[in-house]
Design a protein around this motif. Structure first.
Motif, PDB file in Angstrom:
ATOM      1  N   GLY A 101       5.705 -12.478  -3.165  1.00  0.00           N
ATOM      2  CA  GLY A 101       5.428 -11.073  -3.463  1.00  0.00           C
ATOM      3  C   GLY A 101       5.108 -10.231  -2.251  1.00  0.00           C
ATOM      4  O   GLY A 101       4.792  -9.059  -2.370  1.00  0.00           O
ATOM      5  N   GLY A 103       7.196  -9.431   0.130  1.00  0.00           N
ATOM      6  CA  GLY A 103       8.321  -8.533   0.424  1.00  0.00           C
ATOM      7  C   GLY A 103       9.433  -9.153   1.244  1.00  0.00           C
ATOM      8  O   GLY A 103      10.203  -8.430   1.874  1.00  0.00           O
ATOM      9  N   LYS A 104       9.549 -10.498   1.223  1.00  0.00           N
ATOM     10  CA  LYS A 104      10.599 -11.158   2.008  1.00  0.00           C
ATOM     11  C   LYS A 104      11.980 -10.756   1.504  1.00  0.00           C
ATOM     12  O   LYS A 104      12.842 -10.374   2.284  1.00  0.00           O
ATOM     13  CB  LYS A 104      10.451 -12.683   1.915  1.00  0.00           C
ATOM     14  N   SER A 105      12.172 -10.846   0.185  1.00  0.00           N
ATOM     15  CA  SER A 105      13.488 -10.515  -0.374  1.00  0.00           C
ATOM     16  C   SER A 105      13.799  -9.054  -0.125  1.00  0.00           C
ATOM     17  O   SER A 105      14.929  -8.693   0.200  1.00  0.00           O
ATOM     18  CB  SER A 105      13.520 -10.792  -1.876  1.00  0.00           C
ATOM     19  N   THR A 106      12.778  -8.204  -0.264  1.00  0.00           N
ATOM     20  CA  THR A 106      12.983  -6.767  -0.054  1.00  0.00           C
ATOM     21  C   THR A 106      13.410  -6.503   1.387  1.00  0.00           C
ATOM     22  O   THR A 106      14.361  -5.763   1.626  1.00  0.00           O
ATOM     23  CB  THR A 106      11.681  -6.008  -0.359  1.00  0.00           C
ATOM     24  N   ARG A 134      17.000  -3.807  -7.502  1.00  0.00           N
ATOM     25  CA  ARG A 134      16.200  -3.674  -6.293  1.00  0.00           C
ATOM     26  C   ARG A 134      16.937  -2.829  -5.255  1.00  0.00           C
ATOM     27  O   ARG A 134      16.360  -1.953  -4.612  1.00  0.00           O
ATOM     28  CB  ARG A 134      15.930  -5.065  -5.731  1.00  0.00           C
ATOM     29  N   ARG A 137      16.748   0.857  -5.587  1.00  0.00           N
ATOM     30  CA  ARG A 137      15.511   1.481  -5.102  1.00  0.00           C
ATOM     31  C   ARG A 137      15.569   1.701  -3.604  1.00  0.00           C
ATOM     32  O   ARG A 137      14.965   2.607  -3.068  1.00  0.00           O
ATOM     33  CB  ARG A 137      14.297   0.575  -5.389  1.00  0.00           C
ATOM     34  N   MET A 266       4.851  -0.915   2.789  1.00  0.00           N
ATOM     35  CA  MET A 266       5.574  -1.082   1.528  1.00  0.00           C
ATOM     36  C   MET A 266       5.497   0.208   0.737  1.00  0.00           C
ATOM     37  O   MET A 266       4.413   0.697   0.445  1.00  0.00           O
ATOM     38  CB  MET A 266       4.969  -2.244   0.746  1.00  0.00           C
ATOM     39  N   GLN A 267       6.657   0.745   0.425  1.00  0.00           N
ATOM     40  CA  GLN A 267       6.681   1.980  -0.357  1.00  0.00           C
ATOM     41  C   GLN A 267       7.493   1.761  -1.617  1.00  0.00           C
ATOM     42  O   GLN A 267       8.069   0.699  -1.815  1.00  0.00           O
ATOM     43  CB  GLN A 267       7.325   3.086   0.468  1.00  0.00           C
ATOM     44  N   GLY A 268       7.564   2.779  -2.440  1.00  0.00           N
ATOM     45  CA  GLY A 268       8.340   2.667  -3.674  1.00  0.00           C
ATOM     46  C   GLY A 268       9.820   2.471  -3.407  1.00  0.00           C
ATOM     47  O   GLY A 268      10.564   1.976  -4.248  1.00  0.00           O
ATOM     48  N   GLY A 270      11.155   0.636  -0.845  1.00  0.00           N
ATOM     49  CA  GLY A 270      11.340  -0.438   0.125  1.00  0.00           C
ATOM     50  C   GLY A 270      10.340  -0.361   1.255  1.00  0.00           C
ATOM     51  O   GLY A 270       9.317   0.317   1.154  1.00  0.00           O
TER      52      GLY A 270
HETATM   53  P1  TYD Z   1       9.635  -9.266  -2.956  1.00  0.00           P
HETATM   54  O1  TYD Z   1      10.574  -8.860  -1.895  1.00  0.00           O
HETATM   55  O2  TYD Z   1      10.199  -9.663  -4.255  1.00  0.00           O
HETATM   56  O3  TYD Z   1       8.688 -10.425  -2.441  1.00  0.00           O
HETATM   57  P2  TYD Z   1       9.034 -11.937  -2.041  1.00  0.00           P
HETATM   58  O4  TYD Z   1      10.499 -12.076  -1.967  1.00  0.00           O
HETATM   59  O5  TYD Z   1       8.332 -12.099  -0.717  1.00  0.00           O
HETATM   60  O6  TYD Z   1       8.400 -12.793  -3.078  1.00  0.00           O
HETATM   61  O7  TYD Z   1       8.596  -8.078  -3.080  1.00  0.00           O
HETATM   62  C1  TYD Z   1       7.937  -7.886  -4.220  1.00  0.00           C
HETATM   63  C2  TYD Z   1       6.919  -6.787  -4.192  1.00  0.00           C
HETATM   64  O8  TYD Z   1       7.314  -5.628  -3.496  1.00  0.00           O
HETATM   65  C3  TYD Z   1       6.712  -6.394  -5.602  1.00  0.00           C
HETATM   66  O9  TYD Z   1       5.363  -6.624  -5.903  1.00  0.00           O
HETATM   67  C4  TYD Z   1       7.091  -4.968  -5.695  1.00  0.00           C
HETATM   68  C5  TYD Z   1       7.087  -4.480  -4.313  1.00  0.00           C
HETATM   69  N1  TYD Z   1       8.118  -3.479  -4.023  1.00  0.00           N
HETATM   70  C6  TYD Z   1       7.737  -2.184  -3.715  1.00  0.00           C
HETATM   71  O10 TYD Z   1       6.559  -1.849  -3.678  1.00  0.00           O
HETATM   72  N2  TYD Z   1       8.713  -1.259  -3.402  1.00  0.00           N
HETATM   73  C7  TYD Z   1      10.036  -1.571  -3.414  1.00  0.00           C
HETATM   74  O11 TYD Z   1      10.886  -0.707  -3.135  1.00  0.00           O
HETATM   75  C8  TYD Z   1      10.413  -2.905  -3.758  1.00  0.00           C
HETATM   76  C9  TYD Z   1      11.859  -3.290  -3.794  1.00  0.00           C
HETATM   77  C10 TYD Z   1       9.432  -3.828  -4.039  1.00  0.00           C
END
Ligand code: TYD
Ligand code: MG
Length: 452
Positions: A101, A103-106, A134, A137, A266-268, A270
């Motif tokens: 959670g 933000g690695k995937s993001t 995702r 966004r 971290m914003q809405g 990305g």
């Molecule tokens: P994510 O990349 O799924 O984490 P990981 O891959 O490291 O497990 O990130 C998830 C968190 O990021 C989630 O709680 C929602 C938040 N988020 C935002 O606040 N803004 C965004 O634009 C996106 C895509 C995610």
């Protein structure tokens, strides 16, 4: 039927054993050894259906080696490039670790969406629809990023052969599995095998591969330590999930320094790159409040102004409470003991709470002086001037010790408009014509005289 061959692996460090035992000899962890099925791979190659002609490498004089092919691929994400040392190296394997959670995937999807090259984002965790949501966004307009949801490496390589991507992202290495090993996805032997196949693919085709890796509860990348040895670069993405700031750092980098740091918010929509971290990390309030002090710290090579907040209050229970967020609690206890012994503050019967704002963890010793100043300020209930900042380490005898690269810290403080910086008298400072006042102190008592 052939006998199934099994072996025992420590799930913590990857050490291999012939039979089960309670404690791992290598890392001394208990109950981490588990049985895994292995099968000798007949053909451990990333190419499917054809025999690759193995190149035999010959020794070359270092001057004869062509170094130009190591040109870097810019990712159009300044903070990411900075941490990597200027971009991705073709044929390299990069491992990005971090808590769930965070933000690695993001981060990686965002980079994939921004690249003008053909990128393949392989996910074993989310469906194509989820990734699309995702991506909407972050950056909906991109037509060079391909999404594949697949976990079997043989199928992945088949797709790669037809698509021929320029960059491959794998989310995550723990979800992949290869047919050549029988144990389940995420097990030590699977992680090793899949990484080996990916390394072969990367090196033979000069395609950079970025892997996401899960971490264990004590903060290490899950899987064998050997995984970190196999890849070229290990990045760590960290931060407090309840705060917006995220820090990207390199734990290992074959192609650059590990001193660089990337900061994101971290914003809405990305992750936003934060290029002026000092300005966002300190809250410029008009009011002067007691218990706040600002430290000129250095994270790797990067100067960072960080706000320290302390609250000192009379202990309600017999044993006073000491708690620290973002700062080592043992170090806090040490500083309190020094204050008690050297400066005569009776903090033994007081609760002390310490907080580094912004959800950032600091281990730069130069923050000590700001911690002490914040504690003194809260204890006396006197606010420090908002344009004071501090950079020095405190020793056990109450001496104020010099810190590395003090001039860089002074210049950063000056740039941000601070009027005075407190540093150790023992620092060698050759700066001249600075607008900022450099207050030299040698012991903790000097600080007490100057600020309270
Ligand atoms: P994510 O990349 O799924 O984490 P990981 O891959 O490291 O497990 O990130 C998830 C968190 O990021 C989630 O709680 C929602 C938040 N988020 C935002 O606040 N803004 C965004 O634009 C996106 C895509 C995610
Ligand atoms: Mg994820």
């Amino acid at each position: 039927m052939a006998k199934v061959k099994t072996t025992f692996y420590c799930q913590n460090c990857g050490a291999q054993y012939a039979k089960w035992q309670g404690q791992c000899n290598a890392c001394k962890e208990w109950n981490t050894i588990a049985e895994e099925v292995i099968q000798k791979p007949e053909k451990n190659d990333w190419k499917v259906g054809e025999v690759s002609t193995k190149r035999v490498s010959k020794p070359l004089k270092i001057n004869e080696i062509d170094g130009t092919s190591d040109l870097r691929i810019a990712t159009y994400n300044k903070e990411f490039d900075r941490v990597l040392g200027g971009g991705i190296v073709p044929g390299s394997l990069t491992l990005l670790g971090g808590e769930p959670g965070i933000g690695k995937s993001t981060l990686l999807l965002q980079i994939a969406l921004k690249l003008p090259y053909k990128t393949l984002y392989i996910s074993g965790e989310e469906s194509q629809k989820q990734i699309k949501m995702r991506a909407e966004r972050i950056n909906p307009n991109n037509n060079s990023c391909y999404i594949l949801t697949e976990t079997k490496t043989q199928n992945i390589f088949r797709q790669i052969e037809t698509l021929e991507p320029d960059i491959v992202v794998v989310d995550s290495i723990q979800t992949l599995h290869s047919d050549y090993v029988e144990s389940s996805a995420g097990s030590i032997s699977q992680i090793k095998e899949c990484t080996t196949e990916l390394i072969k693919f990367a090196k033979e085709t000069a395609t950079p591969v970025i892997l996401i890796g899960h971490i264990t509860k004590d903060g290490h990348i899950a899987g064998p330590k050997i995984l970190e040895h196999m890849v070229d670069t290990v990045l760590q993405f960290e931060g407090d999930r309840n705060h917006v700031f995220r820090v990207l750092r390199a734990n290992k980098n074959r192609f650059g320094s590990t001193n660089e740091l990337g900061i994101y918010e971290m914003q809405g929509t990305g992750l936003r790159e934060v290029s002026n971290p000092s300005e966002v990390l300190i809250s410029r309030k008009d009011e002067e409040l007691s218990g706040n002090a600002i430290s000129a710290t250095l994270e790797g090579m990067r100067p960072l102004m960080i706000e320290v907040q302390a609250l000192v209050s009379t202990a309600v229970y017999g044993t006073p409470q000491r708690s620290a967020t973002g700062f080592n609690a043992k170090r806090l206890n040490m500083l309190l003991a020094v204050l008690e012994k050297r400066a005569g503050f009776r903090l033994g019967a007081k609760d002390v709470f310490l907080n580094i704002t912004g959800g950032i963890t600091v281990d730069d010793p130069a923050i000590d002086l700001a911690v002490v100043a914040a504690i003194l300020s809260s204890n006396e209930d006197v606010a420090l001037q908002r344009d004071f900042c501090f950079a020095a380490e405190i020793g056990l005898s109450g001496e104020v010790r010099p810190v590395q690269r003090v001039e860089q810290r002074i210049l950063e403080a000056e740039k941000l408009g601070f009027s005075t910086i407190f540093v150790s008298k023992y620092n060698k400072i050759t700066l001249s014509n600075t607008k900022i006042k450099i207050q030299l102190i040698s012991k903790i008592e000097d600080l007490v005289d100057l600020i309270v």
